[in-house]
Write a protein that holds these residues in place. Structure first.
Motif, short mmCIF file in Angstrom:
data_model
loop_
_atom_site.label_atom_id
_atom_site.label_comp_id
_atom_site.label_asym_id
_atom_site.label_seq_id
_atom_site.Cartn_x
_atom_site.Cartn_y
_atom_site.Cartn_z
N VAL A 53 15.98 33.28 -18.10
CA VAL A 53 16.99 32.70 -18.97
C VAL A 53 17.23 33.59 -20.16
N VAL A 54 16.19 34.18 -20.69
CA VAL A 54 16.32 35.03 -21.87
C VAL A 54 17.17 36.25 -21.58
N ASP A 55 17.27 36.68 -20.33
CA ASP A 55 18.03 37.86 -19.98
C ASP A 55 19.54 37.67 -20.18
N VAL A 56 20.00 36.43 -20.27
CA VAL A 56 21.42 36.22 -20.47
C VAL A 56 21.81 36.29 -21.94
N LEU A 96 19.65 17.51 -38.86
CA LEU A 96 18.30 17.39 -38.29
C LEU A 96 18.36 17.03 -36.81
N ARG A 97 19.28 16.14 -36.43
CA ARG A 97 19.43 15.80 -35.00
C ARG A 97 19.87 17.02 -34.20
N ASP A 98 20.84 17.76 -34.74
CA ASP A 98 21.31 18.97 -34.05
C ASP A 98 20.19 20.00 -33.92
N GLN A 112 14.40 21.30 -28.99
CA GLN A 112 13.94 20.74 -27.72
C GLN A 112 14.29 21.68 -26.56
N LEU A 113 15.50 22.21 -26.57
CA LEU A 113 15.93 23.15 -25.53
C LEU A 113 15.09 24.42 -25.58
N VAL A 114 14.89 24.95 -26.77
CA VAL A 114 14.14 26.20 -26.93
C VAL A 114 12.69 26.02 -26.47
N VAL A 115 12.08 24.91 -26.84
CA VAL A 115 10.69 24.66 -26.45
C VAL A 115 10.59 24.58 -24.93
#
Length: 174
Positions: A3-6, A37-39, A45-48
């Motif tokens: 995923v990081v490659d994109v 804070l929600r954003d 959450q996505l990054v983790v």
């Protein structure tokens, strides 16, 4: 493809820019602060979850789950613990931890030993094999993340990540 490659490494993200790139949120407004804070929480959450995937990739081939590796590494850092102590530290139910420990025992990674001060209780302790696997998995994960940071982040960004780690730890340990 990872995923990081994109991610386009030539377009670094400025860590000082808030999650609200349009600048439409007012930091003094409680509603805007709550929205920010929600954003931020959603993005975190996505990054983790993506980081967990990288760690799973690094752990692949060991035949152990991330939960099992986590228990091995905790025992390596903190020494023998009871099931209750381990479950509390891992933030899971003792019943769930029992199955993790059973799998680790079956693989020869941990053993039950007498509690040092209470003969009625048992502790879970690493075997030599468990200690070796914990060290190997730690190095694999550390190597994977260090390589990603070296390849994908500028030195200033690497410093920002290093400075954020204590904050993330406080959130994780809350």
């Amino acid at each position: 493809m990872d995923v990081v490659d994109v991610v386009d490494a030539t377009d670094p993200v400025d860590p000082t820019v808030p999650v609200d790139p349009a600048g439409s949120l007012d930091p003094a407004d409680p509603d805007d602060t709550a929205r920010r804070l929600r954003d931020t929480a959603e993005e975190l959450q996505l990054v983790v979850s993506l980081m967990v995937r990288h760690l799973r990739t690094a752990s692949a081939g060991s035949g152990l789950t991330l939960g099992q590796v986590s228990v091995l590494r905790r025992l390596d850092r903190e020494g023998p613990r009871t099931i209750t102590e381990l479950a509390r530290a891992e933030r899971i139910r003792p019943q769930s931890l029992n199955s993790t420990v059973a799998a680790l025992r079956a693989g020869g990674h941990v053993e039950r030993a007498a509690h040092p001060t209470d003969g009625r209780r048992k502790v879970i302790a690493l075997t030599d094999r468990g200690r070796r696997v914990a060290a190997e998995r730690q190095e694999a994960g550390r190597g994977r993340l260090a390589d990603l940071m070296a390849r994908r982040l500028a030195p200033a960004e690497q410093q920002t990540v290093a400075e954020a780690v204590p904050l993330l730890r406080r959130l994780a340990e809350a």
